[in-house]
Design an enzyme around this catalytic site. Structure first.
Site, PDB file in Angstrom:
ATOM      1  N   ALA A  99       0.818  -1.219   0.000  1.00  0.00           N
ATOM      2  CA  ALA A  99       0.000   0.000   0.000  1.00  0.00           C
ATOM      3  C   ALA A  99       0.847   1.261   0.000  1.00  0.00           C
ATOM      4  O   ALA A  99       1.417   1.641   1.023  1.00  0.00           O
ATOM      5  CB  ALA A  99      -0.919  -0.016   1.224  1.00  0.00           C
ATOM      6  N   GLU A 339       2.012   0.041 -11.024  1.00  0.00           N
ATOM      7  CA  GLU A 339       3.453  -0.109 -10.732  1.00  0.00           C
ATOM      8  C   GLU A 339       4.308   0.836 -11.579  1.00  0.00           C
ATOM      9  O   GLU A 339       5.336   0.444 -12.121  1.00  0.00           O
ATOM     10  CB  GLU A 339       3.872  -1.573 -10.873  1.00  0.00           C
TER      11      GLU A 339
HETATM   12  C1  LIG Z   1      -6.492  -1.674 -10.587  1.00  0.00           C
HETATM   13  C2  LIG Z   1      -5.423  -0.953  -9.846  1.00  0.00           C
HETATM   14  C3  LIG Z   1      -4.682  -1.605  -8.873  1.00  0.00           C
HETATM   15  C4  LIG Z   1      -3.691  -0.921  -8.153  1.00  0.00           C
HETATM   16  N1  LIG Z   1      -3.023  -1.567  -7.153  1.00  0.00           N
HETATM   17  C5  LIG Z   1      -2.177  -0.841  -6.349  1.00  0.00           C
HETATM   18  C6  LIG Z   1      -1.586  -1.452  -5.190  1.00  0.00           C
HETATM   19  O1  LIG Z   1      -1.761  -2.644  -4.920  1.00  0.00           O
HETATM   20  N2  LIG Z   1      -0.806  -0.682  -4.382  1.00  0.00           N
HETATM   21  C7  LIG Z   1      -0.576   0.637  -4.627  1.00  0.00           C
HETATM   22  O2  LIG Z   1       0.119   1.287  -3.848  1.00  0.00           O
HETATM   23  N3  LIG Z   1      -1.105   1.236  -5.742  1.00  0.00           N
HETATM   24  C8  LIG Z   1      -1.905   0.526  -6.586  1.00  0.00           C
HETATM   25  N4  LIG Z   1      -2.474   1.120  -7.697  1.00  0.00           N
HETATM   26  C9  LIG Z   1      -2.172   2.509  -7.985  1.00  0.00           C
HETATM   27  C10 LIG Z   1      -1.348   2.689  -9.254  1.00  0.00           C
HETATM   28  O3  LIG Z   1      -0.023   2.301  -9.041  1.00  0.00           O
HETATM   29  C11 LIG Z   1      -1.518   4.155  -9.693  1.00  0.00           C
HETATM   30  O4  LIG Z   1      -2.842   4.274 -10.180  1.00  0.00           O
HETATM   31  C12 LIG Z   1      -0.521   4.572 -10.749  1.00  0.00           C
HETATM   32  O5  LIG Z   1       0.769   4.652 -10.207  1.00  0.00           O
HETATM   33  C13 LIG Z   1      -0.858   5.907 -11.387  1.00  0.00           C
HETATM   34  O6  LIG Z   1      -1.189   6.864 -10.420  1.00  0.00           O
HETATM   35  P1  LIG Z   1      -2.534   7.702 -10.583  1.00  0.00           P
HETATM   36  O7  LIG Z   1      -3.645   6.741 -10.811  1.00  0.00           O
HETATM   37  O8  LIG Z   1      -2.658   8.626  -9.430  1.00  0.00           O
HETATM   38  O9  LIG Z   1      -2.347   8.520 -11.908  1.00  0.00           O
HETATM   39  P2  LIG Z   1      -1.652   9.966 -12.032  1.00  0.00           P
HETATM   40  O10 LIG Z   1      -0.333   9.958 -11.370  1.00  0.00           O
HETATM   41  O11 LIG Z   1      -2.640  11.012 -11.638  1.00  0.00           O
HETATM   42  O12 LIG Z   1      -1.412  10.035 -13.608  1.00  0.00           O
HETATM   43  C14 LIG Z   1      -2.414  10.449 -14.523  1.00  0.00           C
HETATM   44  C15 LIG Z   1      -1.768  10.535 -15.897  1.00  0.00           C
HETATM   45  O13 LIG Z   1      -0.698  11.502 -15.892  1.00  0.00           O
HETATM   46  C16 LIG Z   1       0.512  10.898 -16.321  1.00  0.00           C
HETATM   47  N5  LIG Z   1       1.626  11.433 -15.566  1.00  0.00           N
HETATM   48  C17 LIG Z   1       1.687  11.722 -14.227  1.00  0.00           C
HETATM   49  N6  LIG Z   1       2.889  12.179 -13.905  1.00  0.00           N
HETATM   50  C18 LIG Z   1       3.638  12.147 -15.026  1.00  0.00           C
HETATM   51  C19 LIG Z   1       4.971  12.512 -15.344  1.00  0.00           C
HETATM   52  N7  LIG Z   1       5.802  12.966 -14.417  1.00  0.00           N
HETATM   53  N8  LIG Z   1       5.386  12.387 -16.627  1.00  0.00           N
HETATM   54  C20 LIG Z   1       4.552  11.912 -17.590  1.00  0.00           C
HETATM   55  N9  LIG Z   1       3.269  11.563 -17.341  1.00  0.00           N
HETATM   56  C21 LIG Z   1       2.819  11.683 -16.092  1.00  0.00           C
HETATM   57  C22 LIG Z   1       0.339   9.401 -16.025  1.00  0.00           C
HETATM   58  O14 LIG Z   1       1.196   8.592 -16.827  1.00  0.00           O
HETATM   59  C23 LIG Z   1      -1.134   9.205 -16.347  1.00  0.00           C
HETATM   60  O15 LIG Z   1      -1.289   9.047 -17.730  1.00  0.00           O
HETATM   61  C24 LIG Z   1      -3.428   0.441  -8.447  1.00  0.00           C
HETATM   62  C25 LIG Z   1      -4.158   1.090  -9.450  1.00  0.00           C
HETATM   63  C26 LIG Z   1      -5.138   0.418 -10.137  1.00  0.00           C
HETATM   64  C27 LIG Z   1      -5.911   1.166 -11.202  1.00  0.00           C
END
Ligand SMILES: Cc1cc2nc3c(=O)[nH]c(=O)nc-3n(C[C@H](O)[C@H](O)[C@H](O)COP(=O)(O)OP(=O)(O)OC[C@H]3O[C@@H](n4cnc5c(N)ncnc54)[C@H](O)[C@@H]3O)c2cc1C
Length: 361
Positions: A99, A339
């Site tokens: 988490a 990830e």
């Molecule tokens: C089904 C599912 C299971 C998951 N399981 C886990 C889990 O077990 N543990 C856990 O901790 N997390 C988990 N996650 C979280 C997951 O790792 C995050 O959703 C992911 O890292 C993206 O973060 P965000 O959703 O906040 O997107 P955001 O960070 O808000 O990104 C939105 C968009 O902006 C782009 N973006 C953001 N910053 C940059 C940058 N610097 N350069 C270029 N593009 C950028 C992204 O690529 C994306 O297209 C899970 C998510 C899902 C959907």
């Protein structure tokens, strides 16, 4: 395979299958031998994840997320933590989860707000984690929280938090596009007292542990992508052989053959990348972050393309829920997001590429 559509439709956690995997000793694969495991090799884990994903990417991630949740303990935990948690996981008695993510901190993981304040032999956790795979189903959670918010990313620490600890509850269960048999849920901490012996490593090492954990686990996501794509390619080949149009199977059409050929080529390239980085990790190498990121990005993009093309080969029925192929396309999408999104990982790869170029000049 016979239950994947139903589990997906009902968004039901595959407990029966987890039990079968436990009986088949699959949870021992990613645990070292000293703790009743089979060695903890990355390649072995990738092979299991790939084969499970070939049938169902959702079921596979329930298994793989347990490996992810255990990695911080395997690599950074105390002897006491290893004894306490790893043998149970190896026996399949308890699932695990990792988490990190919060509503304000996805790609920007340094922005987590969950705090862990030291207090007489305990850390008191407050905050909410979002989108946690195996949330609610797992018994063991590796949680990243700020022990010293003023220090920024150097102020984070990692903890093991057990289900049932007072002050630890579960919030919203997400309804998802794909991998629907897996549980994705909020974790809520309200004055949750965690014994200080549950700190993994030292205070302030939370982000180092996170980065190393994700470097190790990304080949697993890449293996999930390879497995999903393999399942889609096999389904597309079978369908192309039996679907008759214009008096012949569509597999006799060169347009379809070339699609199948491209799918197979890209799939094999991705598989080679995954196995190569997994072997590098198993050799004891220390620097594999870039290769792990490359394998994840390439395999995830490949899986999205291969599953989309597989739907195309199925034509109209590929769009219908009666066939497994649309589910594979939905399941593939997540591999580009979790990830580390493929964009964020491309940033990291580019940094390394540019650094190397600068060094040569
Ligand atoms: C089904 C599912 C299971 C998951 N399981 C886990 C889990 O077990 N543990 C856990 O901790 N997390 C988990 N996650 C979280 C997951 O790792 C995050 O959703 C992911 O890292 C993206 O973060 P965000 O959703 O906040 O997107 P955001 O960070 O808000 O990104 C939105 C968009 O902006 C782009 N973006 C953001 N910053 C940059 C940058 N610097 N350069 C270029 N593009 C950028 C992204 O690529 C994306 O297209 C899970 C998510 C899902 C959907």
């Amino acid at each position: 395979m016979p239950v994947r559509a139903e589990l997906d439709e009902k968004e039901e956690f595959p407990w029966e299958i987890m039990k079968e995997l436990a009986d088949a000793d699959m949870f021992r694969v990613f645990i070292p031998e000293e703790y009743e495991g089979l060695g903890g090799r990355c390649l072995d884990l990738c092979l299991v994840v790939e084969e499970l994903s070939r049938a169902c990417g959702g079921i596979a991630i329930c298994y793989a997320a347990t490996a992810l949740g255990c990695l911080p303990v395997v690599h950074h935990g105390s002897e006491e933590q290893k004894q306490k948690y790893l043998s149970d996981v190896a026996a399949g008695k308890r699932l695990a989860a990792f988490a990190l993510t919060e509503s304000t901190a996805g790609s920007d993981a340094g922005n987590i707000r969950t705090t862990a304040s030291p207090e007489k032999g305990y850390y008191v956790l407050n905050g909410t984690k979002q989108f946690i795979t195996n949330g609610g189903e797992a018994e063991i959670y590796t949680v990243i929280a700020m022990t010293d918010p003023a220090k920024g990313s150097r102020g984070a620490s990692a903890f093991v938090v057990e289900k049932g600890t007072p002050g630890f509850s579960f919030g919203k269960k997400e309804k998802k596009m794909g991998i629907r048999s897996s549980a994705t849920r909020e974790l809520i901490f309200r004055d949750c007292r965690v014994p200080e012996e549950n700190l993994i490593g030292k205070e302030g090492q939370g982000f180092i542990i996170t980065v190393r954990t994700l470097d190790q686990s990304r080949p697993g996501v890449a293996a999930q992508a390879v497995g999903i794509a393999q399942g889609a390619l096999e389904a597309a080949v079978n369908y192309a052989r039996q679907r008759i149009q214009f008096g012949h199977p569509i597999s006799s059409l060169q347009a379809v053959q070339h699609m199948l050929a491209n799918m197979a080529i890209e799939l094999e390239a991705a598989r080679a990348m995954v196995y190569a980085v997994a072997r590098t990790i198993d050799s004891g190498a220390r620097n594999f972050a870039e290769e792990a990121a490359m394998a994840k990005v390439f395999a995830a993009d490949m899986a999205m393309k291969v599953t989309t093309d597989a739907v195309q080969i199925f034509g109209g029925v590929g769009y219908m829920c009666d066939y497994p192929i649309e589910k594979m396309m939905r399941d593939a999408k997540i591999t580009q997001i979790y990830e580390g999104t493929n964009q964020v990982l491309r940033n990291e790869i580019a940094l390394q590429v540019l650094k190397r170029k600068a060094l040569r000049e």
